[in-house]
Write a protein that holds these residues in place. Structure first.
Motif, PDB file in Angstrom:
ATOM      1  N   PHE A 370      36.928  43.522  42.635  1.00  0.00           N
ATOM      2  CA  PHE A 370      38.253  43.134  42.150  1.00  0.00           C
ATOM      3  C   PHE A 370      39.084  42.429  43.216  1.00  0.00           C
ATOM      4  O   PHE A 370      40.130  41.862  42.903  1.00  0.00           O
ATOM      5  N   SER A 373      40.165  38.680  42.836  1.00  0.00           N
ATOM      6  CA  SER A 373      40.908  38.465  41.588  1.00  0.00           C
ATOM      7  C   SER A 373      42.295  39.094  41.615  1.00  0.00           C
ATOM      8  O   SER A 373      43.244  38.522  41.065  1.00  0.00           O
ATOM      9  N   ILE A 374      42.445  40.256  42.256  1.00  0.00           N
ATOM     10  CA  ILE A 374      43.782  40.865  42.325  1.00  0.00           C
ATOM     11  C   ILE A 374      44.672  40.059  43.258  1.00  0.00           C
ATOM     12  O   ILE A 374      45.879  39.969  43.082  1.00  0.00           O
ATOM     13  N   LEU A 379      42.709  38.723  37.634  1.00  0.00           N
ATOM     14  CA  LEU A 379      42.018  39.938  37.186  1.00  0.00           C
ATOM     15  C   LEU A 379      42.175  40.059  35.671  1.00  0.00           C
ATOM     16  O   LEU A 379      43.268  40.295  35.151  1.00  0.00           O
ATOM     17  N   SER A 501      35.203  50.944  38.860  1.00  0.00           N
ATOM     18  CA  SER A 501      36.112  50.097  38.086  1.00  0.00           C
ATOM     19  C   SER A 501      36.983  50.955  37.173  1.00  0.00           C
ATOM     20  O   SER A 501      38.214  50.812  37.134  1.00  0.00           O
TER      21      SER A 501
END
Length: 632
Positions: A370, A373-374, A379, A501
């Motif tokens: 992640f 993307s964060i 995300l 996740s």
């Protein structure tokens, strides 16, 4: 001092070298070293404008284009504008470019997905077979994940065409996600001769900006393409390994290139004043020895390092630093009340703390897949909050009923065209959508700040908006399962490999919606802060760099180790002995990127547990004059 130069046209020959590579009769590939502020975009535009004048008509005749792959949409838009939106240039981000290559290959994509899904299902089933308790949280969530993947596998036959939005969440049955698009494209380029032929016939020249941070697997695939098609294809990589920030970039890019590649280098820094260029030259001196030269008209400029005890009041410290810089530089745009100073913080953690979205950010950032993307806001499972619910709530608070209706019409499953076509009484669906939206917006009545899980439950119960698969898994838990989870002791699952996740999302969904609002403000660049990573490619007249490992809470970077106030770990020492990359290497690159954003003046505020030791260690680096270092 930096090397004097009598002529600002020092690097003009580099543009000529690049242009020679584009000769259709004798294409060459190259890696252009372009350090901070070297005018890389200007070179791209100059060379391509010249190419258009000479070969543009023949490109249009054969429907060929030059592909320019950039790191951000903003960079792509800037280059498009400067190239006057000419049709022979295809300028896009890496995800958009990858999708352009594979979007029509439905059958091949299905085969790839079938193999990938079967492999993933087999791994999950193996883990499930080893579970001691199929009623614990990990096992139940894993079972739903298997079920979801099996459904997707079964539905592949029904898909006539895949869809993908590089800036969207991609959660429909016929959509691909960001990771899949990159992986599929790289695999096809590496293994399919027909794909290679198609690319070269359509894009005889591909240029990759910020190539050091472009996905490693795709860069490797482009190298394969170039090696196989070198007589008809030119690959141009623009980059600077010292500015490699993200872990998924190619680590040794620029080294061990094929012998027939050109290696031009831009020596001039057009951005910064003399003192700042001297500093960044010193920072990278023992890395690769690359040294930049200032423009003739540049003044000396200012650099100061303020070393501060970590227990100090940081707000007051940073106000004091701004006032000191005001006196030093005699620049009225410094000062504690000024909005003309760009404050660069080490990690998004620091922004998260200062802007109150830490509980949202931290659990997600801990999950390796992640991370990127964060940081860039892509995300996918958060977009239901950031791109649908947030605009909806903002419109509702303004009593903007038109915008509320537009958002619902655009995103709600209840008003989806395909569903409405099947319904006999469409008014029932419209009425249901209105009732559902009212239930959702009621969560904010009386200035309430609902939890994300409460918002999701309303969306799920009313089939209001499509949800990402991970959110579906969590919201599909029964009441009985939730009660059992609360009763379960952690020891019951110590042998289980939990899904990090879902574990992270479970924590995040207990946070309140205001954290989404604050996170969105930060991503929109309307805040007073930017990160050392996030400003790559940007520049500001006045920069304050904030260094604080403890507040950042990151593990990828350590200024304490770089400045010698914290001992290297056994693992660090082992990596040094083996010649592998360490956190100090990453931190030095990050420091280079941050300092090189400044055009006129630079203040660095370093928080530490041992100011005296840091000052002594920094003096040994010869990065700063003693008169430029102050302990506050």
């Amino acid at each position: 001092m930096s090397k004097p130069v009598l002529d600002n046209t020092l690097d003009d020959n580099v543009d000529d070298q690049i242009y020679q590579c584009f000769n259709p009769a004798n294409p060459k590939s190259f890696f252009l070293f372009a350090g901070a502020g070297s005018g890389k975009t200007r070179s791209i535009v100059n060379v391509l404008s010249k190419f258009k004048n000479e070969f543009g008509n023949s490109y249009k005749l054969y429907n060929q284009k030059i592909a320019i792959i950039t790191y951000t949409n903003a960079a792509a838009n800037e280059i498009k504008h400067r190239l006057e939106f000419d049709s022979i240039f295809y300028v896009s981000t890496i995800h958009s470019f990858a999708w352009e290559l594979i979007k029509s290959l439905t059958t091949d994509i299905k085969k790839w997905l079938e193999l990938d899904l079967n492999k993933s299902i087999a791994e999950l089933e193996e883990a499930q077979s080893k579970s001691r308790d199929l009623k614990n949280k990990t096992s139940i969530d894993r079972a739903r994940k298997i079920e979801s993947k099996q459904k997707r596998l079964t539905s592949l036959n029904q898909i006539t065409k895949f869809v993908y939005n590089p800036n969207g969440d991609n959660i429909s049955k016929d959509s691909l996600n960001h990771t899949e698009v990159i992986s599929i494209t790289a695999y096809f380029i590496q293994t399919k001769t027909l794909m290679q032929n198609v690319i070269v016939s359509k894009f005889p020249i591909i240029l990759v900006d910020e190539s050091q941070d472009t996905k490693k697997e795709l860069v490797d695939a482009l190298f394969t393409l170039q090696q196989n098609k070198k007589d008809s294809f030119s690959l141009g990589l623009f980059g600077d390994t010292m500015q490699r920030i993200y872990s998924d970039g190619k680590e040794d890019l620029g080294n061990n290139l094929p012998l027939d590649w050109l290696r031009p280098a831009k020596q001039m820094n057009h951005r910064s004043n003399k003192r700042i260029i001297k500093l960044i030259n010193e920072i990278r001196k023992d890395v690769d020895g690359q040294e930049q030269i200032h423009r003739t008209e540049k003044t000396e400029g200012f650099v100061r390092l303020f070393i501060v005890d970590r227990t100090s009041n940081k707000t007051k410290v940073e106000e004091t630093v701004a006032e000191k810089m005001l006196v030093l530089t005699k620049d009225s745009k410094w000062g504690s009340k000024s909005e003309e100073v760009m404050t660069l913080i080490l990690e998004h953690h620091m922004a998260a703390r200062r802007m109150n979205f830490f509980e949202l950010f931290e659990p997600l950032y801990k999950v390796e897949k992640f991370k990127t993307s964060i940081l860039d806001g892509s995300l996918s499972f958060l977009t239901v909050f950031t791109k649908i619910v947030l605009p909806l709530v903002e419109a509702h608070k303004k009593n903007d009923k038109f915008s509320v209706a537009r958002i619902v019409k655009q995103h709600s499953m209840l008003l989806d065209k395909k569903i409405l076509e099947k319904e006999k009484n469409q008014l029932d669906n419209i009425k249901l959508a209105n009732e559902s939206i009212n239930k959702l917006l009621a969560l904010w009545e009386d200035n309430k700040d609902p939890k994300l899980i409460e918002i999701l439950e309303v969306i799920k119960d009313n089939s209001l908006f499509p949800l990402h698969n991970l959110l579906n898994i969590i919201t599909s838990r029964t009441k009985e399962e939730k009660e059992n989870f609360k009763l379960q002791v952690n020891d019951d699952e110590e042998d289980e490999e939990s899904d990090d996740s879902i574990e992270a999302l479970d924590i995040v969904l207990q946070t309140t919606f205001s954290q989404i609002e604050n996170y969105s403000i930060y991503l929109s660049e309307k805040s007073a802060f930017a990160t050392h990573q996030g400003v790559k490619g940007l520049e500001y007249p006045r920069v304050m760099v904030i260094i604080d490992d403890v507040e950042a809470r990151g593990f990828m970077f350590s200024y304490d180790k770089l400045f010698g106030s914290k001992e290297l770990t056994a693992d660090d020492k082992k990596k040094v002995e083996e010649g592998k990359e360490t956190g100090i290497d990453r931190t030095k690159r990050l420091f280079y990127v941050a300092c090189s954003r400044a055009k006129e003046s630079l203040a660095i505020v370093a928080y530490t547990d041992n100011p005296v030791l840091v000052k002594e260690n920094v003096k040994h680096y010869d990065w700063f004059h003693e008169s430029e270092i102050e302990i506050l």
